[in-house]
Design a protein around this motif. Structure first.
Motif, short mmCIF file in Angstrom:
data_model
loop_
_atom_site.label_atom_id
_atom_site.label_comp_id
_atom_site.label_asym_id
_atom_site.label_seq_id
_atom_site.Cartn_x
_atom_site.Cartn_y
_atom_site.Cartn_z
N MET A 16 0.86 -1.18 0.00
CA MET A 16 0.00 0.00 0.00
C MET A 16 0.90 1.23 0.00
N ALA A 17 0.55 2.21 -0.81
CA ALA A 17 1.30 3.46 -0.86
C ALA A 17 0.32 4.61 -0.62
N ILE A 18 0.71 5.56 0.25
CA ILE A 18 -0.10 6.74 0.49
C ILE A 18 0.77 7.98 0.34
N THR A 37 -4.17 7.00 -2.29
CA THR A 37 -3.86 5.68 -1.75
C THR A 37 -3.86 4.72 -2.92
N PHE A 38 -2.83 3.91 -3.03
CA PHE A 38 -2.75 2.85 -4.04
C PHE A 38 -2.49 1.53 -3.34
N GLY A 39 -3.14 0.48 -3.82
CA GLY A 39 -2.85 -0.88 -3.36
C GLY A 39 -2.33 -1.68 -4.54
N LEU A 52 -6.34 -1.30 -5.81
CA LEU A 52 -7.05 -0.25 -5.09
C LEU A 52 -6.48 1.09 -5.49
N HIS A 53 -7.34 2.06 -5.74
CA HIS A 53 -6.90 3.43 -5.96
C HIS A 53 -7.97 4.36 -5.43
N HIS A 54 -7.54 5.35 -4.66
CA HIS A 54 -8.43 6.42 -4.20
C HIS A 54 -7.65 7.72 -4.21
N SER A 55 -8.27 8.76 -4.74
CA SER A 55 -7.68 10.10 -4.71
C SER A 55 -8.76 11.08 -4.28
N SER A 56 -8.35 12.11 -3.55
CA SER A 56 -9.30 13.14 -3.14
C SER A 56 -8.57 14.43 -2.83
N LEU A 57 -9.31 15.53 -2.93
CA LEU A 57 -8.77 16.81 -2.50
C LEU A 57 -8.67 16.80 -0.99
#
Length: 68
Positions: A16-18, A37-39, A52-57
């Motif tokens: 996992m990378a943040i 966040t990447f998995g 997994l990928h999530h991005s947000s302001l």
């Protein structure tokens, strides 16, 4: 795009990378920060894939948002 990893955690075939990435508008030069966040998982065929990928302001408290 500029990347800034805050942490990378690995456990067996999963990592996992943040962190944050920064996008620069080509017309105005304005920079926008986005948290991510990447998995990643290494599969039996030897390939590593994103699962997994999530991005947000970033969160802006309402009082600060009204001032801007």
């Amino acid at each position: 795009v500029k990347w800034d990893n805050h942490n990378i955690y690995c456990d067996g075939p999963v990592c996992m990378a943040i962190g944050e990435y920064f996008f620069t508008d080509a017309n105005t030069g304005e920079v926008s920060k986005v948290e991510y966040t990447f998995g990643y998982q290494k599969h039996s065929d030897g390939e590593t894939r994103i699962f997994l990928h999530h991005s947000s302001l970033p969160y802006v408290p309402p009082a600060e948002a009204r001032r801007n």
